[in-house]
Motif scaffolding. Structure first.
Motif, PDB file in Angstrom:
ATOM      1  N   MET A  83       0.903  -1.086  -0.097  1.00  0.00           N
ATOM      2  CA  MET A  83       0.049  -0.027  -0.101  1.00  0.00           C
ATOM      3  C   MET A  83       0.886   1.451   0.060  1.00  0.00           C
ATOM      4  N   ALA A  84       0.675   2.156  -0.898  1.00  0.00           N
ATOM      5  CA  ALA A  84       1.339   3.324  -0.931  1.00  0.00           C
ATOM      6  C   ALA A  84       1.062   4.416   0.241  1.00  0.00           C
ATOM      7  N   LYS A  85       1.924   4.883   0.858  1.00  0.00           N
ATOM      8  CA  LYS A  85       1.828   5.547   2.057  1.00  0.00           C
ATOM      9  C   LYS A  85       1.860   7.220   1.681  1.00  0.00           C
ATOM     10  N   ASP A  86       0.768   7.900   2.056  1.00  0.00           N
ATOM     11  CA  ASP A  86       0.729   9.282   1.767  1.00  0.00           C
ATOM     12  C   ASP A  86       1.851  10.052   2.684  1.00  0.00           C
ATOM     13  N   ASP A  87       2.445  10.921   1.731  1.00  0.00           N
ATOM     14  CA  ASP A  87       3.452  11.756   2.522  1.00  0.00           C
ATOM     15  C   ASP A  87       3.005  12.951   3.098  1.00  0.00           C
ATOM     16  N   ASP A  88       1.686  13.352   3.030  1.00  0.00           N
ATOM     17  CA  ASP A  88       1.234  14.504   3.587  1.00  0.00           C
ATOM     18  C   ASP A  88       1.420  14.411   5.165  1.00  0.00           C
ATOM     19  N   GLY A  89       1.827  15.345   5.671  1.00  0.00           N
ATOM     20  CA  GLY A  89       1.790  15.164   7.220  1.00  0.00           C
ATOM     21  C   GLY A  89       3.114  14.748   7.650  1.00  0.00           C
ATOM     22  N   ILE A  90       4.147  14.147   6.985  1.00  0.00           N
ATOM     23  CA  ILE A  90       5.538  13.586   7.402  1.00  0.00           C
ATOM     24  C   ILE A  90       6.355  14.650   7.348  1.00  0.00           C
ATOM     25  N   ALA A  91       7.268  14.883   8.244  1.00  0.00           N
ATOM     26  CA  ALA A  91       8.294  15.925   8.545  1.00  0.00           C
ATOM     27  C   ALA A  91       9.236  15.801   7.490  1.00  0.00           C
ATOM     28  N   GLY A  92       9.541  16.944   6.794  1.00  0.00           N
ATOM     29  CA  GLY A  92      10.641  16.987   5.926  1.00  0.00           C
ATOM     30  C   GLY A  92      10.005  16.946   4.445  1.00  0.00           C
ATOM     31  N   SER A  93       8.577  16.724   4.428  1.00  0.00           N
ATOM     32  CA  SER A  93       7.953  16.376   2.869  1.00  0.00           C
ATOM     33  C   SER A  93       7.159  17.471   2.783  1.00  0.00           C
ATOM     34  N   LYS A  94       6.835  17.767   1.315  1.00  0.00           N
ATOM     35  CA  LYS A  94       6.067  18.732   0.981  1.00  0.00           C
ATOM     36  C   LYS A  94       4.534  18.323   0.662  1.00  0.00           C
ATOM     37  N   THR A  95       3.643  18.847   1.223  1.00  0.00           N
ATOM     38  CA  THR A  95       2.259  18.298   1.193  1.00  0.00           C
ATOM     39  C   THR A  95       1.817  18.873  -0.522  1.00  0.00           C
ATOM     40  N   SER A  96       0.666  18.324  -0.563  1.00  0.00           N
ATOM     41  CA  SER A  96      -0.174  18.634  -1.701  1.00  0.00           C
ATOM     42  C   SER A  96      -0.799  20.099  -1.773  1.00  0.00           C
ATOM     43  N   LEU A  97      -1.073  20.515  -0.477  1.00  0.00           N
ATOM     44  CA  LEU A  97      -1.522  21.581  -0.287  1.00  0.00           C
ATOM     45  C   LEU A  97      -0.244  23.005  -0.529  1.00  0.00           C
ATOM     46  N   SER A  98       0.925  22.482  -0.241  1.00  0.00           N
ATOM     47  CA  SER A  98       1.789  23.490  -0.283  1.00  0.00           C
ATOM     48  C   SER A  98       2.184  23.823  -1.896  1.00  0.00           C
ATOM     49  N   LEU A  99       2.309  22.725  -2.700  1.00  0.00           N
ATOM     50  CA  LEU A  99       2.373  22.628  -4.155  1.00  0.00           C
ATOM     51  C   LEU A  99       1.441  23.514  -4.794  1.00  0.00           C
ATOM     52  N   VAL A 100       0.377  23.457  -4.178  1.00  0.00           N
ATOM     53  CA  VAL A 100      -0.796  24.007  -4.964  1.00  0.00           C
ATOM     54  C   VAL A 100      -0.624  25.718  -4.508  1.00  0.00           C
ATOM     55  N   THR A 101      -0.282  25.882  -3.220  1.00  0.00           N
ATOM     56  CA  THR A 101      -0.004  27.441  -2.979  1.00  0.00           C
ATOM     57  C   THR A 101       1.266  28.068  -3.680  1.00  0.00           C
ATOM     58  N   ASN A 102       2.201  27.137  -3.751  1.00  0.00           N
ATOM     59  CA  ASN A 102       3.080  27.661  -4.608  1.00  0.00           C
ATOM     60  C   ASN A 102       2.907  28.100  -5.919  1.00  0.00           C
ATOM     61  N   LEU A 103       2.275  27.129  -6.759  1.00  0.00           N
ATOM     62  CA  LEU A 103       1.663  27.223  -8.105  1.00  0.00           C
ATOM     63  C   LEU A 103       0.844  28.588  -8.214  1.00  0.00           C
ATOM     64  N   SER A 104      -0.045  28.787  -7.098  1.00  0.00           N
ATOM     65  CA  SER A 104      -0.934  29.906  -7.113  1.00  0.00           C
ATOM     66  C   SER A 104      -0.148  31.286  -7.007  1.00  0.00           C
ATOM     67  N   VAL A 105       0.694  31.124  -6.186  1.00  0.00           N
ATOM     68  CA  VAL A 105       1.605  32.402  -6.018  1.00  0.00           C
ATOM     69  C   VAL A 105       2.415  32.646  -7.183  1.00  0.00           C
ATOM     70  N   ILE A 106       3.180  31.785  -7.893  1.00  0.00           N
ATOM     71  CA  ILE A 106       3.830  32.075  -9.177  1.00  0.00           C
ATOM     72  C   ILE A 106       2.715  32.503 -10.355  1.00  0.00           C
ATOM     73  N   PHE A 107       1.542  31.943 -10.284  1.00  0.00           N
ATOM     74  CA  PHE A 107       0.615  32.526 -11.259  1.00  0.00           C
ATOM     75  C   PHE A 107       0.332  33.842 -10.979  1.00  0.00           C
ATOM     76  N   LEU A 108      -0.080  34.130  -9.770  1.00  0.00           N
ATOM     77  CA  LEU A 108      -0.412  35.608  -9.462  1.00  0.00           C
ATOM     78  C   LEU A 108       0.829  36.483  -9.779  1.00  0.00           C
ATOM     79  N   VAL A 109       2.165  36.068  -9.478  1.00  0.00           N
ATOM     80  CA  VAL A 109       3.148  36.889  -9.679  1.00  0.00           C
ATOM     81  C   VAL A 109       3.241  37.109 -10.982  1.00  0.00           C
ATOM     82  N   VAL A 110       3.229  36.156 -11.937  1.00  0.00           N
ATOM     83  CA  VAL A 110       3.358  36.243 -13.434  1.00  0.00           C
ATOM     84  C   VAL A 110       1.975  37.090 -13.965  1.00  0.00           C
ATOM     85  N   LEU A 111       0.893  36.948 -13.369  1.00  0.00           N
ATOM     86  CA  LEU A 111      -0.080  37.818 -13.807  1.00  0.00           C
ATOM     87  C   LEU A 111      -0.052  39.090 -13.454  1.00  0.00           C
ATOM     88  N   TRP A 112       0.736  39.497 -12.475  1.00  0.00           N
ATOM     89  CA  TRP A 112       0.797  40.917 -12.270  1.00  0.00           C
ATOM     90  C   TRP A 112       1.980  41.309 -13.021  1.00  0.00           C
TER      91      TRP A 112
END
Length: 378
Positions: free
Chosen positions: A1-30
């Protein structure tokens, strides 16, 4: 069974990836309109009209009306005029040509175009042309060409606005308004915020509530009463008047922001200083102010940008003469009227007006978030 990395110390969560992509999109848009304005400020009006700024690094096709020069030579068949549409020192590549404004690209380079009343026109790719008239012409004709124009960037627009358009005076006036209108409310608000945060006196809570209430009052409601008050005390429409106006409109936010930050400062430090005999003024100047620099810088950014980009208050509290115009008024009342179709001039003027705020923002942005989050957590 694959283990979800969300919540493990030192690993990036899917939410952080979405946040980073959103910030990059807003910066480019600006950044897109800012880069477009910057590029357009180095192009001339014809280039801006013919193609978008994203095509500026590439050659563009422009339809140009050229008044021919030289003298017609009489031949047995008629009258012939030869030359080059680019002039003696010009160069370019002809894509198409025509003999009338209605059909500027009717013929391909090298073709012999049949015109009205027996006239013919031939233009090579290099710009060499032969114009034939069956009868003696009364004047030199105009030819129309579609040419490949190479990219051309210059400082002509900036030279124009600084030398002939008077943007240099407007720039100085903007600094004259903005710098005092930023410093004065910070000085007043710093003292008021310390008193509301660390001094006990009657009705302190009421005053804090009033300050919070003033944050939601539209400044438009106070424009006319404040101008009437300025006229009564003799400062009227002047730089003194606009300094006091910006100070009054900026104080509620400044006091609220600084007070929230100062409340969060370590109480032990302040109480230890008072036990050692320090007065409130000494505590304020030697301890609180240095520790509150992030909040001071945060408000300074807001106040500077708001004052620099202001148009409404400047039109109300400054004289109507052009000698007192700030850049926003200069662009709105002068350049848009006299040079409304010259997009290169307007782009250069607009970029000059936003250049200083961009420098201020990127220089002090690290303090912005720290100041905005002041007092939000304990």
């Amino acid at each position: 069974m694959a283990k979800d990395d969300d919540g493990i110390a030192g690993s990036k969560t899917s939410l952080s990836l979405v946040t980073n992509l959103s910030v990059i999109f807003l910066v480019v848009l600006w950044l897109i309109p800012t880069v477009g304005l910057f590029v357009s400020s180095f192009r001339d009006r014809d280039a801006i009209t013919e193609s978008g700024w994203w095509k500026s690094p590439f050659p563009t096709q422009e339809n140009i009306a050229v008044q021919t020069e030289g003298e017609f030579v009489e031949t047995p068949e008629g009258w012939v005029l030869t030359g080059n549409v680019f002039g003696e020192e010009g160069s370019g590549e002809i894509v198409a040509f025509g003999g009338s404004r209605a059909e500027p690209t009717a013929f391909a380079p090298g073709e012999t175009g049949e015109l009205v009343r027996g006239r013919t026109l031939q233009i090579a790719e290099t710009g060499d042309f032969t114009y034939f008239y069956p009868d003696e012409p009364s004047r030199n004709p105009t030819v129309y060409i579609a040419a490949e124009v190479p990219p051309n960037f210059s400082l002509v627009n900036y030279e124009t606005i600084l030398e002939s358009a008077g943007m240099d005076v407007a720039f100085i006036n903007t600094l004259t308004v903005t710098i005092p209108a930023t410093i004065i409310p910070i000085l007043i608000a710093a003292f008021a915020a310390y008193a509301l945060a660390w001094m006990d006196f009657p009705f302190r809570g009421t005053i804090i509530a009033i300050v919070v209430g003033l944050l939601v009052v539209p400044l438009q409601l106070a424009l006319v009463p404040m101008l009437q008050f300025h006229n009564q005390i003799g400062i009227g429409q002047s730089f003194y008047g606009i300094w006091f106006a910006h100070t009054g409109f900026g104080l509620p936010l400044a006091i609220y922001l600084l007070r929230n930050y100062m409340v969060g400062l370590p109480r032990d430090i302040i109480e230890s200083a008072k036990v050692d005999g320090a007065t409130d003024f000494q505590v304020f100047t030697r301890i609180v102010l240095p520790l509150s620099f992030p909040a001071l810088a945060s408000f300074a950014i807001f106040q500077f940008l708001w004052t620099w980009n202001d148009l409404l208050i400047a039109k109300v509290f400054l004289p109507a003469s052009s000698d007192s115009w700030v850049m926003t008024v200069k662009i709105a009342d002068d350049l848009l009227g006299s040079r409304g179709g010259d997009w290169g001039i307007l782009a250069a003027a607009a970029f000059v007006s936003i250049a200083v705020p961009l420098v201020v923002f990127f220089t002090m942005q690290r303090y912005l978030v720290r100041g905005l989050l002041a007092g939000s957590v304990k």
